[in-house]
Scaffold this active site. Structure first.
Site, PDB file in Angstrom:
ATOM      1  N   ARG A   3       0.690  -1.203  -0.166  1.00  0.00           N
ATOM      2  CA  ARG A   3      -0.045  -0.105  -0.195  1.00  0.00           C
ATOM      3  C   ARG A   3       0.856   1.141  -0.041  1.00  0.00           C
ATOM      4  O   ARG A   3       1.980   1.229   0.657  1.00  0.00           O
ATOM      5  CB  ARG A   3      -0.823   0.066   1.225  1.00  0.00           C
ATOM      6  N   HIS A  58      -1.961   1.466  -9.362  1.00  0.00           N
ATOM      7  CA  HIS A  58      -2.446   0.311  -8.394  1.00  0.00           C
ATOM      8  C   HIS A  58      -3.400  -0.679  -9.255  1.00  0.00           C
ATOM      9  O   HIS A  58      -4.340  -0.906  -9.273  1.00  0.00           O
ATOM     10  CB  HIS A  58      -3.524   0.744  -7.606  1.00  0.00           C
TER      11      HIS A  58
HETATM   12  N1  LIG Z   1      -0.856  -3.730  -5.600  1.00  0.00           N
HETATM   13  C1  LIG Z   1      -2.114  -4.540  -5.515  1.00  0.00           C
HETATM   14  O1  LIG Z   1      -2.697  -4.503  -6.509  1.00  0.00           O
HETATM   15  C2  LIG Z   1      -2.302  -5.394  -4.439  1.00  0.00           C
HETATM   16  C3  LIG Z   1      -3.048  -6.570  -4.710  1.00  0.00           C
HETATM   17  C4  LIG Z   1      -3.311  -7.392  -3.729  1.00  0.00           C
HETATM   18  C5  LIG Z   1      -2.764  -7.273  -2.481  1.00  0.00           C
HETATM   19  N2  LIG Z   1      -1.967  -6.314  -2.054  1.00  0.00           N
HETATM   20  C6  LIG Z   1      -1.450  -5.958  -1.046  1.00  0.00           C
HETATM   21  O2  LIG Z   1      -0.638  -6.951  -0.522  1.00  0.00           O
HETATM   22  C7  LIG Z   1      -0.801  -7.190   1.022  1.00  0.00           C
HETATM   23  C8  LIG Z   1      -0.341  -8.728   1.482  1.00  0.00           C
HETATM   24  O3  LIG Z   1      -1.331  -9.700   0.883  1.00  0.00           O
HETATM   25  P1  LIG Z   1      -1.241 -11.069   1.403  1.00  0.00           P
HETATM   26  O4  LIG Z   1      -2.589 -11.824   0.652  1.00  0.00           O
HETATM   27  O5  LIG Z   1       0.158 -11.671   1.109  1.00  0.00           O
HETATM   28  O6  LIG Z   1      -1.377 -11.123   2.939  1.00  0.00           O
HETATM   29  P2  LIG Z   1      -1.145 -12.404   4.087  1.00  0.00           P
HETATM   30  O7  LIG Z   1      -1.391 -13.572   3.721  1.00  0.00           O
HETATM   31  O8  LIG Z   1      -1.956 -11.606   5.305  1.00  0.00           O
HETATM   32  O9  LIG Z   1       0.333 -11.943   4.434  1.00  0.00           O
HETATM   33  C9  LIG Z   1       0.801 -10.930   5.208  1.00  0.00           C
HETATM   34  C10 LIG Z   1       2.343 -10.952   5.562  1.00  0.00           C
HETATM   35  O10 LIG Z   1       2.827  -9.795   6.069  1.00  0.00           O
HETATM   36  C11 LIG Z   1       3.441 -10.323   7.253  1.00  0.00           C
HETATM   37  N3  LIG Z   1       3.220  -9.159   8.435  1.00  0.00           N
HETATM   38  C12 LIG Z   1       2.125  -8.456   8.530  1.00  0.00           C
HETATM   39  N4  LIG Z   1       2.422  -7.474   9.514  1.00  0.00           N
HETATM   40  C13 LIG Z   1       3.846  -7.785   9.743  1.00  0.00           C
HETATM   41  C14 LIG Z   1       4.693  -7.018  10.632  1.00  0.00           C
HETATM   42  N5  LIG Z   1       4.301  -6.013  11.639  1.00  0.00           N
HETATM   43  N6  LIG Z   1       6.048  -7.389  10.702  1.00  0.00           N
HETATM   44  C15 LIG Z   1       6.208  -8.385   9.812  1.00  0.00           C
HETATM   45  N7  LIG Z   1       5.602  -9.071   8.968  1.00  0.00           N
HETATM   46  C16 LIG Z   1       4.426  -8.561   8.891  1.00  0.00           C
HETATM   47  C17 LIG Z   1       2.731 -11.518   7.729  1.00  0.00           C
HETATM   48  O11 LIG Z   1       3.448 -12.169   8.725  1.00  0.00           O
HETATM   49  P3  LIG Z   1       2.953 -13.746   9.323  1.00  0.00           P
HETATM   50  O12 LIG Z   1       3.166 -14.540   8.275  1.00  0.00           O
HETATM   51  O13 LIG Z   1       3.935 -13.899  10.619  1.00  0.00           O
HETATM   52  O14 LIG Z   1       1.454 -13.388   9.851  1.00  0.00           O
HETATM   53  C18 LIG Z   1       2.591 -12.260   6.427  1.00  0.00           C
HETATM   54  O15 LIG Z   1       3.793 -12.877   6.081  1.00  0.00           O
HETATM   55  C19 LIG Z   1      -2.255  -7.005   1.316  1.00  0.00           C
HETATM   56  O16 LIG Z   1      -2.554  -6.763   2.508  1.00  0.00           O
HETATM   57  C20 LIG Z   1      -2.405  -5.777   0.544  1.00  0.00           C
HETATM   58  O17 LIG Z   1      -1.929  -4.559   1.049  1.00  0.00           O
HETATM   59  C21 LIG Z   1      -1.733  -5.356  -3.118  1.00  0.00           C
END
Ligand SMILES: NC(=O)c1ccc[n+]([C@@H]2O[C@H](COP(=O)([O-])OP(=O)(O)OC[C@H]3O[C@@H](n4cnc5c(N)ncnc54)[C@H](OP(=O)(O)O)[C@@H]3O)[C@@H](O)[C@H]2O)c1
Length: 309
Positions: free
Chosen positions: A224, A272
């Site tokens: 983000r 985005h």
């Molecule tokens: N640009 C775009 O078009 C687009 C599209 C889709 C998503 N996104 C972004 O991508 C993000 C990630 O998606 P996802 O599906 O991979 O999410 P996810 O499966 O919930 O994974 C989040 C990862 O971030 C880690 N994390 C969260 N808080 C943290 C912290 N304080 N310190 C260290 N690591 C932390 C988590 O650690 P743990 O493994 O220990 O829980 C996990 O490994 C979304 O939330 C969204 O913002 C962007």
């Protein structure tokens, strides 16, 4: 009959309606604003959900985000009985993987500089760094971070990753927690952000973080806009601490006309678009989740509210 309300744009809504009619005719699909008797609504899918919206459906059990992230929701407003479920969609994962590969390769091969040379009419070769000598560090080892690292594997980069809890991934050196962040940053010639936006991760890519990167590092932000302190990025580019960036997200979105990111040759900026929610795949993911609920199973993508992602 269990009622499901879709609140999004009308064109996509009609596509959702058609898919539900075909694959889940037993579920009473309603397209906002024609929601019928609100007391019958068990499930709501929406991009955003103001508190009045939730209050409108007294028997709501689950709120489905129409995106992978949930930072657009005000989690404290959610009544206790409502589960928040994010979209874990193979279509979104595929889009992010495609974009991340494009961005990492573009930065690895100095494409922003070559584009600038081209515009200036300059024919100039630069030293080619083999992938095996380039370290890629991914912040976030969730659905997206893991998929990106897996796809990067065959190129031969040295791979590193960082998450909140400890992880073991084949071919990836993993770090975790606050203590592990510096180690990851020190190894990130190309830093890729795939974190969720939470109070802990907002502004995490800031002046201090840039100072810990190897000199001339490159940045890809696919999380983000709020993860990056944008003025600090511009300063890091000017200081040479960072040499180039590919940004799919920014803050605010859209960026106002005249924002320096639009004209900076060191930045490749996209609005985005790395991944988009396609009704075909997203509706199927939601239907599968509704089936789980009907079978008494927990939702896939259930967001623990105290964790915030
Ligand atoms: N640009 C775009 O078009 C687009 C599209 C889709 C998503 N996104 C972004 O991508 C993000 C990630 O998606 P996802 O599906 O991979 O999410 P996810 O499966 O919930 O994974 C989040 C990862 O971030 C880690 N994390 C969260 N808080 C943290 C912290 N304080 N310190 C260290 N690591 C932390 C988590 O650690 P743990 O493994 O220990 O829980 C996990 O490994 C979304 O939330 C969204 O913002 C962007």
């Amino acid at each position: 009959m269990d009622a499901f309300v879709y609140k999004g744009d009308a064109v996509r809504g009609e596509q959702w309606r058609a898919l539900f009619a075909e694959e889940a005719p037993d579920i009473d699909f309603r397209l906002w604003p024609e929601t019928g008797d609100p007391a019958e609504v068990r499930w709501l899918a929406s991009w955003q959900a103001p508190s009045e919206l939730i209050a409108e459906f007294p028997n709501l059990e689950a709120l489905f985000s129409l995106g992978a992230g949930v930072d657009q929701f005000n989690l404290v407003q959610l009544p206790e009985q409502v589960s928040l479920v994010r979209l874990v969609d193979p279509g979104i994962i595929a889009g992010i993987v495609e974009y991340a590969i494009f961005a990492v390769l573009a930065l690895h091969r100095d494409i922003p500089r070559y584009l600038q040379d081209q515009r200036e009419g300059v024919w100039r070769e630069r030293k080619l760094t083999p992938a095996a000598e380039r370290r890629v560090g991914v912040l976030g080892l969730g659905e997206l971070g893991r998929a990106v690292l897996e796809a990067l594997g065959p190129f031969g980069f040295k791979l590193h990753g960082w998450s909140r809890s400890a992880k073991t991934l084949d071919g990836v050196e993993c770090f975790c927690g606050e203590g592990g962040l510096d180690a990851l940053l020190a190894r990130a010639d190309i830093l890729v952000c795939l974190l969720p936006l939470t109070p802990d991760t907002r502004g995490i890519i800031n002046r201090e973080a840039f100072a810990k990167l190897p000199a001339g590092a490159r940045l890809v932000n696919l999380g983000r806009g709020g993860h990056v302190v944008q003025d600090d990025l511009l300063a890091a580019l000017d200081e040479g601490r960072v040499s180039a960036a590919v940004l799919d997200v920014a803050s605010p979105e859209p960026l106002p006309p005249g924002h320096p990111f639009y004209s900076d040759p060191r930045i490749i900026l996209t609005p985005h678009i790395a991944a988009m929610t396609h009704p075909q795949s997203a509706a199927r993911v939601v239907i599968a989740n509704l089936r789980r609920a009907q079978a008494g199973l927990p939702f896939e993508g259930l967001v623990p509210l105290d964790r915030g992602y």
